[in-house]
Scaffold this motif. Structure first.
Motif, PDB file in Angstrom:
ATOM      1  N   LEU A 197       6.872   5.000   1.308  1.00 43.41           N
ATOM      2  CA  LEU A 197       5.747   6.304   0.960  1.00 43.41           C
ATOM      3  C   LEU A 197       6.345   7.161  -0.107  1.00 43.41           C
ATOM      4  O   LEU A 197       5.680   7.533  -0.938  1.00 43.41           O
ATOM      5  N   LYS A 198       7.730   7.311  -0.259  1.00 49.19           N
ATOM      6  CA  LYS A 198       8.252   8.068  -1.147  1.00 49.19           C
ATOM      7  C   LYS A 198       8.343   7.273  -2.463  1.00 49.19           C
ATOM      8  O   LYS A 198       7.909   8.247  -3.572  1.00 49.19           O
ATOM      9  N   ARG A 199       8.531   6.291  -2.697  1.00 51.42           N
ATOM     10  CA  ARG A 199       8.181   5.436  -4.095  1.00 51.42           C
ATOM     11  C   ARG A 199       6.874   5.761  -4.579  1.00 51.42           C
ATOM     12  O   ARG A 199       6.746   5.896  -5.651  1.00 51.42           O
ATOM     13  N   ARG A 200       5.765   5.527  -3.525  1.00 52.69           N
ATOM     14  CA  ARG A 200       4.478   5.894  -4.013  1.00 52.69           C
ATOM     15  C   ARG A 200       4.283   7.373  -4.311  1.00 52.69           C
ATOM     16  O   ARG A 200       2.983   7.541  -4.518  1.00 52.69           O
ATOM     17  N   GLY A 201       5.233   8.004  -3.880  1.00 55.48           N
ATOM     18  CA  GLY A 201       5.058   9.668  -4.043  1.00 55.48           C
ATOM     19  C   GLY A 201       4.046  10.095  -3.094  1.00 55.48           C
ATOM     20  O   GLY A 201       3.367  11.204  -3.146  1.00 55.48           O
ATOM     21  N   GLN A 202       3.933   9.567  -2.098  1.00 60.64           N
ATOM     22  CA  GLN A 202       2.865   9.967  -0.941  1.00 60.64           C
ATOM     23  C   GLN A 202       3.648  11.209  -0.014  1.00 60.64           C
ATOM     24  O   GLN A 202       4.440  11.265   0.216  1.00 60.64           O
ATOM     25  N   PRO A 203       2.714  12.154   0.271  1.00 65.36           N
ATOM     26  CA  PRO A 203       3.212  13.365   0.939  1.00 65.36           C
ATOM     27  C   PRO A 203       3.630  12.882   2.299  1.00 65.36           C
ATOM     28  O   PRO A 203       4.410  13.626   3.127  1.00 65.36           O
ATOM     29  N   GLU A 204       2.934  11.723   2.921  1.00 63.92           N
ATOM     30  CA  GLU A 204       3.616  11.344   4.280  1.00 63.92           C
ATOM     31  C   GLU A 204       4.978  11.158   4.226  1.00 63.92           C
ATOM     32  O   GLU A 204       5.264  10.939   5.482  1.00 63.92           O
ATOM     33  N   ALA A 205       5.670  10.787   3.571  1.00 60.68           N
ATOM     34  CA  ALA A 205       7.068  10.517   3.357  1.00 60.68           C
ATOM     35  C   ALA A 205       7.901  11.351   4.013  1.00 60.68           C
ATOM     36  O   ALA A 205       8.547  11.165   5.137  1.00 60.68           O
ATOM     37  N   ALA A 206       7.554  12.672   3.863  1.00 57.06           N
ATOM     38  CA  ALA A 206       8.270  13.821   4.239  1.00 57.06           C
ATOM     39  C   ALA A 206       7.912  13.945   5.930  1.00 57.06           C
ATOM     40  O   ALA A 206       8.983  14.071   6.574  1.00 57.06           O
ATOM     41  N   GLU A 207       6.803  13.416   6.038  1.00 61.69           N
ATOM     42  CA  GLU A 207       6.224  13.439   7.598  1.00 61.69           C
ATOM     43  C   GLU A 207       7.144  12.388   8.309  1.00 61.69           C
ATOM     44  O   GLU A 207       7.755  12.555   9.492  1.00 61.69           O
ATOM     45  N   VAL A 208       7.267  11.181   7.698  1.00 56.95           N
ATOM     46  CA  VAL A 208       7.842  10.010   8.218  1.00 56.95           C
ATOM     47  C   VAL A 208       9.450  10.450   8.290  1.00 56.95           C
ATOM     48  O   VAL A 208      10.119  10.080   9.630  1.00 56.95           O
ATOM     49  N   ALA A 209      10.020  10.946   7.420  1.00 58.14           N
ATOM     50  CA  ALA A 209      11.445  11.380   7.286  1.00 58.14           C
ATOM     51  C   ALA A 209      11.533  12.551   8.691  1.00 58.14           C
ATOM     52  O   ALA A 209      12.502  12.130   9.363  1.00 58.14           O
ATOM     53  N   ARG A 210      10.584  13.290   8.781  1.00 55.33           N
ATOM     54  CA  ARG A 210      10.767  14.257  10.022  1.00 55.33           C
ATOM     55  C   ARG A 210      10.685  13.754  11.320  1.00 55.33           C
ATOM     56  O   ARG A 210      11.406  13.559  12.157  1.00 55.33           O
ATOM     57  N   THR A 211       9.763  12.515  11.409  1.00 53.85           N
ATOM     58  CA  THR A 211       9.549  11.498  12.650  1.00 53.85           C
ATOM     59  C   THR A 211      11.012  11.025  12.913  1.00 53.85           C
ATOM     60  O   THR A 211      11.603  11.107  13.999  1.00 53.85           O
ATOM     61  N   LEU A 212      11.461  10.357  11.826  1.00 59.00           N
ATOM     62  CA  LEU A 212      12.747   9.701  11.957  1.00 59.00           C
ATOM     63  C   LEU A 212      13.832  10.751  12.475  1.00 59.00           C
ATOM     64  O   LEU A 212      14.694  10.486  13.553  1.00 59.00           O
ATOM     65  N   LEU A 213      13.904  11.771  11.838  1.00 58.35           N
ATOM     66  CA  LEU A 213      15.104  12.639  11.979  1.00 58.35           C
ATOM     67  C   LEU A 213      15.058  13.298  13.629  1.00 58.35           C
ATOM     68  O   LEU A 213      15.799  13.481  14.397  1.00 58.35           O
ATOM     69  N   ARG A 214      13.714  13.393  13.889  1.00 54.62           N
ATOM     70  CA  ARG A 214      13.435  13.755  15.594  1.00 54.62           C
ATOM     71  C   ARG A 214      13.745  12.779  16.351  1.00 54.62           C
ATOM     72  O   ARG A 214      14.584  13.107  17.367  1.00 54.62           O
ATOM     73  N   THR A 215      13.328  11.713  16.186  1.00 53.74           N
ATOM     74  CA  THR A 215      13.652  10.249  16.982  1.00 53.74           C
ATOM     75  C   THR A 215      15.248  10.370  17.056  1.00 53.74           C
ATOM     76  O   THR A 215      15.612   9.823  17.976  1.00 53.74           O
ATOM     77  N   LEU A 216      15.800  10.519  15.898  1.00 56.23           N
ATOM     78  CA  LEU A 216      17.464  10.360  16.018  1.00 56.23           C
ATOM     79  C   LEU A 216      18.006  11.652  16.922  1.00 56.23           C
ATOM     80  O   LEU A 216      18.760  11.227  17.623  1.00 56.23           O
ATOM     81  N   ASP A 217      17.259  12.610  16.690  1.00 58.12           N
ATOM     82  CA  ASP A 217      17.776  13.680  17.798  1.00 58.12           C
ATOM     83  C   ASP A 217      17.427  13.249  19.273  1.00 58.12           C
ATOM     84  O   ASP A 217      18.362  13.470  20.194  1.00 58.12           O
ATOM     85  N   GLU A 218      16.316  12.858  19.564  1.00 59.15           N
ATOM     86  CA  GLU A 218      15.572  12.888  20.793  1.00 59.15           C
ATOM     87  C   GLU A 218      16.493  11.495  21.464  1.00 59.15           C
ATOM     88  O   GLU A 218      16.813  11.347  22.620  1.00 59.15           O
ATOM     89  N   GLU A 219      16.826  10.421  20.669  1.00 61.60           N
ATOM     90  CA  GLU A 219      17.198   9.183  21.186  1.00 61.60           C
ATOM     91  C   GLU A 219      18.795   8.917  20.518  1.00 61.60           C
ATOM     92  O   GLU A 219      19.319   8.022  20.262  1.00 61.60           O
TER      93      GLU A 219
END
Ligand code: ADP
Length: 648
Positions: A197-219
């Motif tokens: 997503l980031k390579r395509r410059g899509q704003p969802e990249a940040a969203e996915v990053a946040r999800t991953l960070l959150r998942t890392l915290d939760e799990e």
């Protein structure tokens, strides 16, 4: 003079040698301590590093297993890059991308064919065609392999939306499963998606990053802290602000790497089972390669190792060996320190030692803290040093005592020699005077120069008196020489001290009839008999009496006291004469010594009387003591112990 000079020079030389040796000894001792510390450090490092290298070797040497581990090894903090060469071709292992061997033990031939098509032949479009039918395979591992492969191929074909779709499918179905290394698949899959997503410059990249960070915290319990940290590190920047790729810790151009590794590869293929650690200089940076030949001759793995990481273990080892404060710096043997800023003012290093493999081209230098002691030195060796210090001090003390006694002896001998020569001239004078008188009176008589019978008689008497004086002088000298050469024989018998003193007094009166002196005797009634050599004892008392007479004015009395206590008998001879200065109290008992007092000089004497008397007293287990002050007279006390000599 020479006698004093030679010992002094010897002592000084000995002192200098001792100090010089001590300096060497201490320096060697300290250096030995540091050397030992350094030895321990390098030994510990050797062990640690060998463990690391062995670990890599173990992982890599087995060709079947290596596929499963290569990507994992890449994550190792010591490893900067992993390359493998196959049939002469060098390939870099990329993180996350499997290469043929990774799945070589899988059974599904269709999947293997697709993977080979993708990674070996690099035909991603064809590979994608092969992956697609496998997505509905009944074996879930095949489905997963196909999904991941399809995602990769689509990505390579620049069709990122398709790639994301495959990743989403994999996430939905396999996200919470774990891979061979225990990693929950969700994390790498989300990360892949984020990167696309980031390579395509899509704003969802940040969203996915946040999800991953959150998942890392939760799990957090499902992922190791190190891996979580790597993800956080990679993602946090993108979440926060501009999308900016983090510069890798170290990157090296693949082309450069290939050219560098070409000779290495050749070398490695000639090595059979042993690992080869080699160094290559890439610009400023020095690269360390561990080349591991595998059991498959054509397949060689090269690990690009981080030498800084190896050196970082130095701090750990130092702490473990309680050398936290010591300044141990790696340096090139050519002289320059690896990190010159760290030198911290230390100018001189005491010891250095080569580091173990893989950094054996470096040496470790020990810059001790000023005043710091090596570990070995702090413990029991201190005892040795203390012993040495004490030994040196003792030696110096012994030397000083030795010098003191030597000087004293030399001075005493010098004085005795002077006294002896005085004595000789005195004796010659003393002998000459009566001899001259005898000669003169004999001549007078022979030539008949005397007028009458009476005068002749007078001459003869004078000759007799002078002869007596002469013979008494000779007797004295002979008696002393007998005593000195220990030839004098004593005859002990039971005697009464009062009688001895009486006899001595009457002899004294007889000798001094021409210049009579009053002697007062005070004595208790019953004086015990004790064992003594009567003649010698009379001689001693007579000696004390004649000294009292010689060194006191003729009108004064001489007093003799005889006392008896439980264990001793004492005879005191008291006069009111010139007295003796305190400094001479000991020396008057030395042979030939005569006090410098004017009156003494005028009086005839040999300086032998008291030495002779004390000798006799000592033979009788006794002594003679003096108590005197100039101008107020003297008291000489002859003291004999009753023990051993007490008569029945
Ligand atoms: P001498 O009397 O022949 O010199 P001694 O050994 O008897 O030798 O005495 C040594 C020295 O001690 C004397 O020269 C004198 O200086 C000192 N001395 C001994 N007895 C007396 C005394 N009663 N009073 C003062 N000086 C004495």
């Amino acid at each position: 003079m020479v006698a004093i000079l030679i010992p002094s020079v010897l002592v000084t030389a000995l002192g200098l040698v001792t100090v010089f040796e001590a300096d060497h000894f201490v320096k060697d001792f300290v250096r030995d301590g540091y050397r030992e510390d350094l030895e321990n450090v390098t030994e510990a490092l050797e062990y640690e590093w060998k463990e690391n290298l062995d670990h890599f070797k173990e992982l890599l040497v087995d060709a079947n297993a290596r596929g499963a581990y290569l990507a994992a090894i890449r994550e190792d903090p010591f490893v900067i890059d992993v390359l493998y060469s196959r049939r002469g071709e060098l390939t870099r292992v990329e993180a996350g991308k499997p290469y043929p061997e990774l799945l070589s033990n899988r059974k599904n031939s269709a999947l293997l064919a697709a993977i080979r098509m993708e990674s070996v032949e690099g035909k991603d479009a064809e590979a994608l065609m092969l992956y697609r039918p496998l997505l509905s395979h009944r074996d879930p591992t095949v489905v997963l392999g196909a999904l991941l492969g399809a995602a990769r191929s689509s990505r390579e074909l620049e069709d990122s939306s398709d790639s994301i779709r495959y990743l989403d499918l994999a996430l939905a179905r396999f996200g919470s499963t774990v891979d061979g290394s225990g990693m929950v698949r969700k994390f790498p899959l989300l990360y892949q998606k984020f990167k696309l997503l980031k390579r395509r410059g899509q704003p969802e990249a940040a969203e996915v990053a946040r999800t991953l960070l959150r998942t890392l915290d939760e799990e957090s319990f499902r992922v190791s802290a190190e891996v979580a940290a790597v993800y956080r590190d990679a993602l946090s920047e993108h979440v926060s602000s501009a999308v900016q790729a983090k510069a890798p810790a170290f990157s090296i151009d693949a082309e450069l790497m290939k050219s560098l590794l070409a000779p290495l590869h050749k070398a490695a293929s000639s090595v059979n089972s042993e690992c080869l650690v080699s160094r290559l200089q890439a610009g400023e940076r020095e690269l360390l390669f561990l080349t591991v030949p595998t059991d498959e001759a054509a397949f060689v793995v090269h690990l690009l190792l981080d030498s800084a990481r190896f050196l970082a273990q130095l701090a750990e080892v130092k702490d473990r060996l309680h050398l936290g404060d010591a300044l141990l710096l790696p340096a090139l043997p050519s002289g320059s320190l690896l990190d010159p800023q760290k030198k911290a003012g230390a100018e001189e290093f005491l010891v250095a030692k080569a580091l173990p493999s893989p950094l054996s081209h470096l040496e470790l230098r020990y810059f001790p803290e000023p005043g710091g002691l090596p570990v070995g030195f702090r413990s029991f060796e201190v005892l040795t040093l203390a012993t040495f210090t004490w030994a040196v001090m003792l030696l110096v003390l012994v030397i000083m005592v030795g010098v003191f006694y030597t000087l004293r002896y030399v001075l005493r001998e010098t004085r005795t020699a002077r006294l002896k020569s005085d004595f000789v001239s005195f004796i010659s004078h003393e002998l000459k005077t009566p001899l001259a008188a005898i000669k003169m009176f004999t001549e007078t008589l022979r030539e008949g120069r005397v007028s009458g019978e009476e005068e002749q008689q007078e001459c003869l008497e004078l000759i007799e008196r002078e002869s007596d004086r002469l013979s008494s002088l000779i007797d004295k000298v002979l008696a002393y020489s007998k005593v000195e050469s220990e030839q004098k024989a004593f005859q002990f018998g039971s005697c009464n001290m009062a009688e001895v003193v009486d006899e001595a007094i009457s002899l004294f009166h007889a000798h001094t009839s021409d210049r009579p002196r009053e002697v007062k005797l005070h004595s208790v009634q019953d004086i015990s008999n004790i064992q003594m050599d009567r003649a010698s004892m009379i001689e001693v008392v007579l000696n004390l009496l004649s000294n009292a007479a010689k060194y006191s004015p003729s009108e004064t009395d001489i007093i003799v006291n005889i006392r008896e206590t439980v264990d001793a008998i004492a005879v005191e001879v008291v006069d009111k004469g010139v007295g003796i200065p305190k400094r001479d109290h000991r020396r008057i008992f030395e042979k030939f010594f005569r006090s410098d007092d004017l009156l003494t000089r005028e009086v005839e004497g040999t300086g032998l009387g008291l030495a002779f008397s004390r000798y006799i007293a000592k033979v009788h287990n006794g002594d003679i003591r003096v108590s005197s002050q100039p101008e107020s007279g003297s008291v000489f006390t002859l003291q004999l112990k009753k023990t051993h000599v007490l008569a029945e």
